[in-house]
Motif scaffolding. Structure first.
Motif, short mmCIF file in Angstrom:
data_model
loop_
_atom_site.label_atom_id
_atom_site.label_comp_id
_atom_site.label_asym_id
_atom_site.label_seq_id
_atom_site.Cartn_x
_atom_site.Cartn_y
_atom_site.Cartn_z
N PHE A 126 18.28 -21.21 2.43
CA PHE A 126 18.01 -20.04 3.23
C PHE A 126 16.51 -19.90 3.45
CE2 PHE A 126 22.02 -19.17 1.07
CZ PHE A 126 22.83 -18.94 2.16
N LYS A 127 16.13 -19.71 4.68
CA LYS A 127 14.72 -19.57 5.03
C LYS A 127 14.27 -18.13 4.77
CE LYS A 127 14.42 -23.71 6.76
NZ LYS A 127 13.80 -24.76 6.02
N VAL A 128 13.06 -17.99 4.30
CA VAL A 128 12.48 -16.66 4.06
C VAL A 128 11.73 -16.25 5.32
CG1 VAL A 128 10.86 -15.36 2.64
CG2 VAL A 128 12.25 -17.15 1.61
N PRO A 129 11.97 -15.04 5.82
CA PRO A 129 11.25 -14.60 7.01
C PRO A 129 9.73 -14.64 6.77
CG PRO A 129 13.01 -13.05 6.47
CD PRO A 129 12.92 -14.03 5.35
N PRO A 130 8.92 -14.88 7.80
CA PRO A 130 7.48 -15.03 7.64
C PRO A 130 6.78 -13.80 7.05
CG PRO A 130 8.14 -15.51 9.90
CD PRO A 130 9.34 -15.07 9.17
N GLU A 131 7.35 -12.61 7.26
CA GLU A 131 6.68 -11.40 6.77
C GLU A 131 7.00 -11.10 5.31
OE1 GLU A 131 10.59 -10.24 8.53
OE2 GLU A 131 8.89 -11.31 9.35
N GLU A 132 7.85 -11.89 4.68
CA GLU A 132 8.23 -11.66 3.30
C GLU A 132 7.75 -12.80 2.42
OE1 GLU A 132 12.31 -10.74 2.66
OE2 GLU A 132 12.46 -9.51 4.45
N THR A 133 7.39 -12.47 1.20
CA THR A 133 6.97 -13.48 0.24
C THR A 133 8.14 -13.76 -0.70
OG1 THR A 133 4.74 -12.58 0.30
CG2 THR A 133 5.27 -14.03 -1.55
N PRO A 134 8.50 -15.02 -0.86
CA PRO A 134 9.62 -15.32 -1.75
C PRO A 134 9.26 -15.04 -3.21
CG PRO A 134 8.58 -17.32 -1.02
CD PRO A 134 7.93 -16.21 -0.28
N GLU A 135 10.25 -14.70 -4.01
CA GLU A 135 10.02 -14.47 -5.42
C GLU A 135 9.74 -15.79 -6.12
OE1 GLU A 135 13.00 -12.18 -7.34
OE2 GLU A 135 13.25 -10.84 -5.62
N VAL A 136 8.93 -15.74 -7.16
CA VAL A 136 8.61 -16.93 -7.92
C VAL A 136 9.66 -17.11 -9.00
CG1 VAL A 136 6.87 -18.00 -9.40
CG2 VAL A 136 6.17 -16.55 -7.48
N GLU A 137 10.10 -18.32 -9.18
CA GLU A 137 11.10 -18.56 -10.21
C GLU A 137 10.50 -18.30 -11.58
OE1 GLU A 137 13.26 -22.19 -10.13
OE2 GLU A 137 13.34 -22.21 -7.96
N GLY A 138 11.23 -17.57 -12.41
CA GLY A 138 10.78 -17.30 -13.76
C GLY A 138 9.85 -16.10 -13.88
N SER A 139 9.48 -15.50 -12.77
CA SER A 139 8.59 -14.35 -12.83
C SER A 139 9.39 -13.10 -13.20
CB SER A 139 7.92 -14.14 -11.48
OG SER A 139 7.13 -12.97 -11.52
N THR A 140 8.91 -12.37 -14.20
CA THR A 140 9.58 -11.14 -14.60
C THR A 140 8.81 -9.91 -14.15
OG1 THR A 140 8.45 -11.16 -16.73
CG2 THR A 140 10.63 -12.22 -16.62
N ALA A 141 7.61 -10.09 -13.63
CA ALA A 141 6.78 -8.96 -13.22
C ALA A 141 6.85 -8.78 -11.71
CB ALA A 141 5.34 -9.19 -13.63
N SER A 142 6.86 -7.53 -11.30
CA SER A 142 6.81 -7.25 -9.87
C SER A 142 5.37 -6.89 -9.50
CB SER A 142 7.75 -6.09 -9.52
OG SER A 142 7.36 -4.93 -10.23
N ALA A 143 5.07 -6.91 -8.23
CA ALA A 143 3.73 -6.58 -7.78
C ALA A 143 3.42 -5.13 -8.12
CB ALA A 143 3.61 -6.81 -6.28
N HIS A 144 2.20 -4.88 -8.63
CA HIS A 144 1.82 -3.51 -8.99
C HIS A 144 1.32 -2.77 -7.75
CE1 HIS A 144 -2.06 -5.58 -8.99
NE2 HIS A 144 -2.60 -4.41 -8.79
N GLN A 145 1.50 -1.47 -7.78
CA GLN A 145 1.00 -0.64 -6.69
C GLN A 145 -0.48 -0.40 -6.90
OE1 GLN A 145 2.84 -0.58 -4.30
NE2 GLN A 145 4.29 1.07 -4.25
N GLU A 146 -1.25 -0.54 -5.86
CA GLU A 146 -2.68 -0.29 -5.95
C GLU A 146 -2.91 1.21 -5.94
OE1 GLU A 146 -6.66 -1.36 -3.40
OE2 GLU A 146 -4.93 -2.68 -3.28
N ARG A 147 -3.72 1.68 -6.90
CA ARG A 147 -3.93 3.12 -6.97
C ARG A 147 -4.82 3.57 -5.83
NH1 ARG A 147 -8.50 5.22 -9.51
NH2 ARG A 147 -9.93 3.66 -10.29
N PRO A 148 -4.61 4.79 -5.34
CA PRO A 148 -5.40 5.28 -4.21
C PRO A 148 -6.86 5.51 -4.60
CG PRO A 148 -4.01 7.02 -5.07
CD PRO A 148 -3.63 5.76 -5.78
N ASP A 149 -7.72 5.45 -3.61
CA ASP A 149 -9.14 5.69 -3.83
C ASP A 149 -9.36 7.11 -4.30
OD1 ASP A 149 -11.90 5.45 -3.78
OD2 ASP A 149 -12.04 5.99 -1.67
#
Length: 66
Positions: free
Chosen positions: A11-34
């Protein structure tokens, strides 16, 4: 092999999405506002303190008769 005899489809991943890394248990953190002005409270406190000392010095000089 599938029941049709071919290989499993990839299955192809759409260009605007980043595929998940195998074995990764952490999700991307939210950047805190200024924090804006509140990012450096010591600078604001310093300016207030300098202003208070200047006003106090003005009255000390007036009372001393200069």
């Amino acid at each position: 092999m599938t029941s049709t005899g071919g290989a499993m489809p990839t299955f192809k991943v759409p260009p605007e999405e980043t595929p998940e890394v195998e074995g990764s248990t952490a999700s991307a953190h939210q950047e805190r506002p200024d924090g804006g002005v509140w990012e450096h409270p010591w600078a604001i406190l310093g300016l207030i303190a300098i202003g208070a000392v200047m006003v106090a010095a003005f009255f000390v000089v007036r009372i001393a008769g200069w």
